[in-house]
Design an enzyme around this catalytic site. Structure first.
Site, short mmCIF file in Angstrom:
data_model
loop_
_atom_site.label_atom_id
_atom_site.label_comp_id
_atom_site.label_asym_id
_atom_site.label_seq_id
_atom_site.Cartn_x
_atom_site.Cartn_y
_atom_site.Cartn_z
N PRO A 1 57.93 74.33 2.51
CG PRO A 1 58.86 76.41 2.02
CD PRO A 1 59.06 75.21 2.87
CG ASP B 1 63.64 68.76 -8.48
OD1 ASP B 1 62.70 67.96 -8.54
OD2 ASP B 1 63.53 69.90 -7.99
N GLY C 1 61.82 72.01 -4.00
CA GLY C 1 61.90 70.57 -4.19
C GLY C 1 61.25 69.74 -3.10
N GLY C 2 60.24 70.27 -2.41
CA GLY C 2 59.64 69.52 -1.32
C GLY C 2 59.06 68.18 -1.74
N GLY C 3 58.26 68.18 -2.81
CA GLY C 3 57.68 66.92 -3.29
C GLY C 3 58.73 65.98 -3.82
CB SER C 4 61.71 66.56 -5.94
OG SER C 4 61.00 67.04 -7.05
CB ALA D 1 58.61 77.07 -2.16
N GLY D 2 59.66 76.13 -5.29
CA GLY D 2 60.90 75.93 -6.00
C GLY D 2 61.99 75.34 -5.13
CE LYS E 1 65.02 72.40 -6.16
NZ LYS E 1 64.79 73.60 -7.01
#
Length: 298
Positions: free
Chosen positions: A119, A161, A125-128, A122-123, A33
């Site tokens: 990435p 998020d 939201g990859g983990g989310s 990075a802001g 995102k």
């Protein structure tokens, strides 16, 4: 308006089929995102901050594969491929999502393989995303019958998020990012260039310089205007403190504008930046050779 993207997401679930009759294996692609505006409007009594932002999904993918194991196996094991993730895999949000649902529902042990391509730090939201999509996949794989709202409530317990990724539909977010309202926004005719320098910005660092205040104009109203007008209106509050500390981020933002971006900003608390282009930019990887770069259609 969103039928194509929602159908894309639905198809990813429908394609997550059992590979044979003896072993249940399903897989799904996540998305990332970006934040179109991010305003920190007040500090809460619980120490968190209320924010206002528009989450927009971008087609950069992790892939999650879940294999059902026998009842004697360890509850949830995780193998990570692709980008390396530091720390104990058992602290990963995928494992936490499984354990959260397993407390309430009869879910057998599983083994998860995560191909990490979004990435990190990075802001974006990859983990989310991994958390939200794991909840979706477990719900589908084990026929839990959870509604979208129920899945969002579970996801919100694990991260601000995470709930967005239950639908991954463009949304206006309030609260800590968990109060979601779908918005009518389509960037399919545009290109989104992502540039992430090799910088990690902690949540503590990002919030250290924040002075909470209501914006002059709400981001959900700004995105209704032509994109050409966003530059002077759509603000990410984190940039005010982070850009002076990390000048390279400001330089990348300016370079995206120099390359013809209609709008450029930092995503979330960074350190990734994005530029929205009418025509596909051709020199992004050459322009930022030491950075992660990716160009996707909106």
């Amino acid at each position: 308006m969103w039928n194509n993207f929602i159908n894309y997401l639905d198809k990813s679930l429908k394609n997550a089929t059992f590979v044979n009759v003896n072993t249940k294996i399903m897989k799904i692609e996540t998305c990332a995102k970006i934040n179109l505006g991010l305003n920190i409007v007040r500090k809460r009594a619980d120490g968190y901050h209320d924010l206002e932002t528009v989450f927009y999904p971008v087609k950069i993918h992790d892939e999650i594969e879940i294999e059902q194991k026998n009842s004697q196996a360890e509850a949830c094991t995780l193998c990570i491929q692709g980008h390396k993730i530091e720390g104990n895999p058992q602290d990963n949000l995928i494992v936490k999502a499984y354990l959260l649902l397993a407390e309430k529902y009869n879910i057998p042990p599983i083994h998860v393989t995560l191909d990490k391509q979004i990435p990190m730090q990075a802001g974006m939201g990859g983990g989310s995303a991994d958390c939200g999509y794991t909840i979706r996949l477990l719900n589908d794989m084990f026929h839990l019958g959870l509604s979208i709202e129920e899945m969002q409530r579970h996801a919100a317990k694990l991260g601000a998020d995470c709930a967005f990724f239950i639908t991954a539909q463009p949304s206006y977010a309030e609260g800590i990012g968990d109060i979601l309202t779908p918005v009518d926004l389509n960037l399919n005719d545009y290109y989104i260039a992502i540039v992430k320098p090799p910088i990690a910005i902690s949540t503590k660092e990002a919030f250290a310089g924040i002075h909470a205040k209501a914006p002059k104009m709400n981001c959900k109203e700004i995105i209704k205007l032509p994109i050409e007008q966003w530059k002077n209106l759509l603000v990410n509050d984190f940039e005010e403190s982070i850009l002076p500390q990390h000048p390279i981020i400001g330089q990348i933002k300016q370079s995206l504008y120099d390359e013809g971006a209609l709008y450029a900003a930092m995503s979330g608390s960074g350190s990734a930046l994005f530029g929205i282009f009418k025509n596909a930019p051709h020199a992004i990887s050459e322009l930022f050779p030491d950075c992660y770069t990716k160009i996707v259609k909106g």
